[in-house]
Write an enzyme that holds these catalytic residues in place. Structure first.
Site, PDB file in Angstrom:
ATOM      1  N   SER A  19       0.832  -1.209   0.000  1.00 22.66           N
ATOM      2  CA  SER A  19       0.000   0.000   0.000  1.00 22.66           C
ATOM      3  C   SER A  19       0.868   1.261   0.000  1.00 22.66           C
ATOM      4  O   SER A  19       0.483   2.281  -0.584  1.00 22.66           O
ATOM      5  CB  SER A  19      -0.969   0.001   1.184  1.00 22.66           C
ATOM      6  OG  SER A  19      -0.279   0.116   2.405  1.00 22.66           O
ATOM      7  N   MET A  96      10.635  -6.455   4.694  1.00 21.64           N
ATOM      8  CA  MET A  96      10.835  -7.065   5.999  1.00 21.64           C
ATOM      9  C   MET A  96      12.131  -7.861   6.056  1.00 21.64           C
ATOM     10  O   MET A  96      12.139  -9.063   6.340  1.00 21.64           O
ATOM     11  CB  MET A  96       9.635  -7.937   6.359  1.00 21.64           C
ATOM     12  CG  MET A  96       8.310  -7.202   6.285  1.00 21.64           C
ATOM     13  SD  MET A  96       8.275  -5.622   7.159  1.00 21.64           S
ATOM     14  CE  MET A  96       7.769  -6.193   8.758  1.00 21.64           C
ATOM     15  N   LEU A  99      18.963  -4.802   6.253  1.00 23.78           N
ATOM     16  CA  LEU A  99      20.045  -4.612   5.278  1.00 23.78           C
ATOM     17  C   LEU A  99      21.400  -4.797   5.960  1.00 23.78           C
ATOM     18  O   LEU A  99      21.579  -4.441   7.121  1.00 23.78           O
ATOM     19  CB  LEU A  99      19.981  -3.208   4.680  1.00 23.78           C
ATOM     20  CG  LEU A  99      18.722  -2.838   3.893  1.00 23.78           C
ATOM     21  CD1 LEU A  99      18.871  -1.440   3.300  1.00 23.78           C
ATOM     22  CD2 LEU A  99      18.436  -3.840   2.784  1.00 23.78           C
ATOM     23  N   HIS A 115       8.425   3.137   9.147  1.00 26.59           N
ATOM     24  CA  HIS A 115       8.231   2.251  10.290  1.00 26.59           C
ATOM     25  C   HIS A 115       6.933   2.638  11.012  1.00 26.59           C
ATOM     26  O   HIS A 115       6.701   3.831  11.250  1.00 26.59           O
ATOM     27  CB  HIS A 115       9.427   2.340  11.242  1.00 26.59           C
ATOM     28  CG  HIS A 115       9.310   1.404  12.405  1.00 26.59           C
ATOM     29  ND1 HIS A 115       9.524   0.051  12.289  1.00 26.59           N
ATOM     30  CD2 HIS A 115       8.947   1.632  13.697  1.00 26.59           C
ATOM     31  CE1 HIS A 115       9.314  -0.529  13.458  1.00 26.59           C
ATOM     32  NE2 HIS A 115       8.969   0.403  14.326  1.00 26.59           N
ATOM     33  N   GLY A 149      21.816  -0.162  12.059  1.00 24.33           N
ATOM     34  CA  GLY A 149      20.985  -0.688  13.153  1.00 24.33           C
ATOM     35  C   GLY A 149      19.583  -1.029  12.663  1.00 24.33           C
ATOM     36  O   GLY A 149      19.258  -0.850  11.487  1.00 24.33           O
TER      37      GLY A 149
HETATM   38  C1  GAR Z   1       3.806  -0.676   6.816  1.00 26.82           C
HETATM   39  O1  GAR Z   1       2.900  -0.406   7.848  1.00 26.82           O
HETATM   40  C2  GAR Z   1       5.213  -0.356   7.259  1.00 26.82           C
HETATM   41  O2  GAR Z   1       5.283   0.689   8.167  1.00 26.82           O
HETATM   42  C3  GAR Z   1       5.623  -1.657   7.881  1.00 26.82           C
HETATM   43  O3  GAR Z   1       5.072  -2.654   7.069  1.00 26.82           O
HETATM   44  C4  GAR Z   1       3.868  -2.167   6.511  1.00 26.82           C
HETATM   45  C5  GAR Z   1       3.889  -2.445   5.033  1.00 26.82           C
HETATM   46  O4  GAR Z   1       2.644  -2.164   4.464  1.00 26.82           O
HETATM   47  N1  GAR Z   1       7.057  -1.776   7.946  1.00 26.82           N
HETATM   48  C6  GAR Z   1       7.692  -2.312   8.973  1.00 26.82           C
HETATM   49  O5  GAR Z   1       7.125  -2.788   9.932  1.00 26.82           O
HETATM   50  C7  GAR Z   1       9.194  -2.308   8.848  1.00 26.82           C
HETATM   51  N2  GAR Z   1       9.798  -2.471  10.148  1.00 26.82           N
HETATM   52  P1  GAR Z   1       2.486  -2.096   2.893  1.00 26.82           P
HETATM   53  O6  GAR Z   1       3.132  -3.358   2.320  1.00 26.82           O
HETATM   54  O7  GAR Z   1       0.999  -2.083   2.693  1.00 26.82           O
HETATM   55  O8  GAR Z   1       3.149  -0.840   2.403  1.00 26.82           O
END
Ligand code: GAR
Length: 207
Positions: A19, A96, A99, A115, A149
């Site tokens: 999204s 997810m 790196l 995040h 990090g």
């Molecule tokens: C998002 O909410 C993003 O903030 C999170 O994954 C989701 C992806 O949604 N990212 C993390 O948690 C990274 N640590 P999307 O695939 O619909 O963009």
């Protein structure tokens, strides 16, 4: 009015729904963001983000974790692909996978992540669940530069979201995503328009 400068070349790395990728595509297609997505790269062949990219004519590459011995080897392959496309900014949109320094050193100050929490609170996985368990009244989302990090890099943009007493992980995530879809394209626009000034941990916005 269309910008006269050439569009900034982006790569968007994804693992899931996409999204946030969609919000970036929408900003480009509506002319708000002077950028071009050279490729979308996923470590997950089943990511719905790939379907979204293809439906907008964006080239897609799947790089499965299993094809490589470790993170460094995976990232070396990633860097080669990104260099081949002339990528200027790497955007992690629900990617997810952590790196390695191979990617970080290849793209200094040019990798952005979103995040779903107000960093430095609740880094890592399940940030929304962490916020609910802690009992905070407000959480939100953060766009930050990526360093070595986990979710520790300099902060570019944040948005605050209230936590309701009856929130579930799903309802809170949905409210956070509304803000993600607003601030992520905005942070990318600031990069593209060279309005970000990097000063140690602080990111200043010109003007
Ligand atoms: C998002 O909410 C993003 O903030 C999170 O994954 C989701 C992806 O949604 N990212 C993390 O948690 C990274 N640590 P999307 O695939 O619909 O963009």
């Amino acid at each position: 009015m269309k910008s006269l400068s050439p569009p900034c070349v982006l790569a968007v790395l994804v693992s899931g729904n996409g999204s946030n990728l969609q919000s970036i595509i929408n900003s480009i297609e509506s002319g708000v963001l002077n950028a071009r997505i050279a490729c979308v790269i996923s470590n997950n062949p089943g990511a719905y983000a790939l379907t979204r990219a293809k439906s907008h004519g964006v080239p897609c590459i799947v790089l499965e974790n299993s094809g490589y011995k470790g993170r460094k080897e995976y990232d070396a392959a990633l860097v080669e692909i990104l260099r081949g496309y002339g990528v200027e900014l790497v955007v992690l949109a629900g990617y997810m996978k952590i790196l390695s320094d191979v990617m970080i050193t290849a793209f200094p100050n040019a990798i952005m992540n979103i995040h779903p929490a107000l960093l430095p609170a609740f880094p890592g996985l399940h940030a929304q669940q962490q916020a609910l368990a802690y009992g905070v009244k407000f959480t939100g989302c953060t766009v930050h530069l990526v360093d070595c990090g986990t979710d520790t890099g300099p902060i570019i943009q944040q948005a605050i979201v209230p936590v309701m007493q009856d929130d579930t992980e799903e309802s809170l995530s949905a409210r956070i995503q509304v803000e993600e879809h607003r601030i992520f394209p905005e942070a990318i626009r600031l990069f593209v328009e060279r309005k970000l000034v990097f000063s140690g941990r602080c990111v200043l916005i010109k003007g």
